[in-house]
Design an enzyme around this catalytic site. Structure first.
Site, mmCIF file in Angstrom:
data_model
loop_
_atom_site.group_PDB
_atom_site.id
_atom_site.type_symbol
_atom_site.label_atom_id
_atom_site.label_comp_id
_atom_site.label_asym_id
_atom_site.label_seq_id
_atom_site.Cartn_x
_atom_site.Cartn_y
_atom_site.Cartn_z
ATOM 1 N N SER A 54 -32.833 17.125 -20.144
ATOM 2 C CA SER A 54 -32.036 16.988 -18.936
ATOM 3 C C SER A 54 -30.884 16.007 -19.143
ATOM 4 C CB SER A 54 -32.921 16.583 -17.763
ATOM 5 O OG SER A 54 -32.201 16.556 -16.560
ATOM 6 N N ASP A 71 -28.955 19.810 -18.269
ATOM 7 C CA ASP A 71 -29.508 21.161 -18.355
ATOM 8 C C ASP A 71 -29.075 22.025 -17.176
ATOM 9 O OD1 ASP A 71 -31.068 19.629 -16.623
ATOM 10 O OD2 ASP A 71 -32.912 20.707 -17.080
ATOM 11 N N ASP A 101 -29.520 22.134 -13.994
ATOM 12 C CA ASP A 101 -30.351 22.591 -12.889
ATOM 13 C C ASP A 101 -30.085 21.795 -11.616
ATOM 14 O OD1 ASP A 101 -31.562 20.230 -13.722
ATOM 15 O OD2 ASP A 101 -33.607 21.010 -13.665
ATOM 16 N N ASP A 132 -25.858 18.266 -14.198
ATOM 17 C CA ASP A 132 -26.521 17.420 -15.185
ATOM 18 C C ASP A 132 -26.663 18.181 -16.509
ATOM 19 O OD1 ASP A 132 -28.514 19.190 -14.423
ATOM 20 O OD2 ASP A 132 -30.076 17.667 -14.211
#
Length: 469
Positions: free
Chosen positions: A114, A260, A262, A258
């Protein structure tokens, strides 16, 4: 594998073997590569995932971190050695992996850390239909198997080796998201998007293709070393470039993803951040309208009072839950909720297998803005009714003692109620605050909201004086 500098992988079991307690978290695997984990261990995780879940096939994706291709490939080798067929979807956002898990009805593994720094990597695991895998739903068993094999040697291969196929899901993912939001007829908009060198740089061009948008890209080059700023929009320092560019371009809004991709954060035409609670309320109203003016909406206890108010005003039923995606997803499934939102800019949709997707929330914001002539600041004002402190962290040696001091002071006040759903939440006539301990650090986290700025500031300072005494 050596212990990292924090000592989180210092062996506590068999000498000479890595301790996985600092690597396998409550909801995912996450740690420093190669200090805490490496490709041989990723291979064991792949084998363990098959044995614990009984998966006969799965989908595997990864982000842009330098270690991600090797780790995800090793995981796939471990899985196929246990007889599972693996579909590799390559570079993807976490919600793109959830899409593949849902659309293909397969368990999934996403390799990402992340917003963590470049030296980190991790695995987010799910069962078919993007159902999460956490400590209580298989992750603890996966860890135990990996530890057993580290001590006794790798598992025996299955009689049949699974197959490996490659599949590109990006276009299908983008088309599916756009099928869930009415974007026909919106007015042209200029939008600045800061991908932070993360996976938004991969997904945004395809998702936004064909929409009446002038896209101004910031840091779309995929680079897991994050050369421009951390891919963590929750930290205001990482929104500075986006806010400046929105003002410089005269854009209608800005979006920040962010690492990743999501989570999605929004800034208005003035470059001012829009509260994720306001976005939660806005999307909730739209999802309720899309579902005939009825439905359940989940929100965690740190979202603004605005959220349940807007939900009720639009015919829905708000359900309050603890902080954390596992609690949101559990309540989504239990109640059949159509939507859920958190203060951290995670947004969950029934029609996305109860999984979180910041991209779908972003499309709702674009549609809501484009359906009317006014600026975003005016649009969201109806959903942003109170003054909040944001989350304030305090390092304390005695979490329980400081919490008790706050409880003794505020619990005795007339007209104040307290509940313990997640930490301590105190509610007065025109304010509330939540104080909860971190599970992993010696921190107390404070969130305050009130009907006006002076009340919020006074209350915030009073609580912090007790916490930091």
């Amino acid at each position: 594998m050596a212990a990292d500098s924090t000592g989180t992988s210092e062996p506590t079991g068999t000498p000479g073997l890595p301790d996985l307690s600092g690597l396998v978290k409550a909801y995912d695997v996450r740690g420093v590569v190669p200090d805490q984990w490496d490709e041989p261990l990723a291979e064991l995780f792949g084998a363990a995932f098959v044995q614990v879940t009984g998966a006969e096939a799965m989908v595997v994706g990864h982000d842009m971190r330098p270690s991600s291709p090797g780790l995800s490939g090793a995981f796939a080798r471990g899985a196929t050695a246990q007889g599972a067929d693996v579909t590799l979807i390559g570079l993807c956002s976490t919600d793109q992996l959830y899409y593949a898990s849902g659309a293909l009805d397969l368990p999934g593994a996403m390799f990402t850390a992340s917003h963590n720094p470049a030296q980190y990597n991790g695995i987010k695991l799910c069962r078919a239909g993007a159902a999460p895998v956490g400590q209580d739903t298989g992750l603890a068993d996966i860890r135990k198997l990996a530890e057993t094999w580290l001590a006794a040697g790798p598992p025996t291969p299955a009689a049949r080796t699974g197959t490996v196929t490659r599949r590109d899901t990006l276009t299908d993912y983008a088309d599916y998201l756009k099928s869930l939001v009415a974007l026909d007829g919106i007015r042209p908009l200029k939008v600045v998007v800061d991908a932070g060198n993360g996976m938004g740089g991969h997904t945004v061009p395809t998702v936004f293709a064909g929409l009446p948008l002038t896209l101004v890209p910031l840091y779309f080059e995929l680079d897991g070393t994050f050369p421009n700023h951390e891919a963590n929009p929750l930290d205001p320092a990482n929104l500075v470039d986006l806010r400046h560019r929105v003002r410089a371009e005269g854009a209608d809004l800005g979006l920040a993803f962010d690492g990743d991709a999501d989570r999605c954060f929004v800034v208005d035409e003035r470059g001012e951040p829009v509260s994720p609670s306001a976005i939660t309320a806005l999307v909730a109203a739209r999802e309720l309208a899309r579902n005939g003016g009825t439905g359940t909406v989940i929100h965690n206890l740190i979202t603004s009072w605005s959220v349940p108010e807007v939900v009720r005003e639009n015919g829905g039923s708000p359900v309050r839950t603890r902080v954390g995606h596992s609690f949101i997803k559990q309540e989504m499934a239990r109640t059949g909720a159509i939507f859920g939102g958190e203060h951290s800019a995670h947004y969950y949709f029934r029609d996305f297998w109860n999984a979180d997707t910041g991209m779908l929330a972003a499309l709702h914001v674009l549609a809501a803005l484009g359906e009317q002539p006014g600026p975003l600041s005016g649009l969201v004002a109806a959903y942003d009714r109170y003054t909040g402190s944001g989350e304030i962290n305090s390092t304390v040696a005695d979490q329980a003692g400081r919490s008790a001091a706050v409880r003794a002071e505020f619990g005795a006040r007339e007209g104040v109620t307290v509940d313990e759903l997640d930490g301590l939440t105190f509610t007065g006539p025109d304010w509330w605050f939540n104080l909860r301990p971190s599970n992993t650090e010696p921190l107390l986290r404070l969130n305050v909201e009130a009907r006006d700025e002076p009340t919020m500031a006074k209350l915030r300072d009073e609580v912090l004086a007790l916490v930091r005494a």
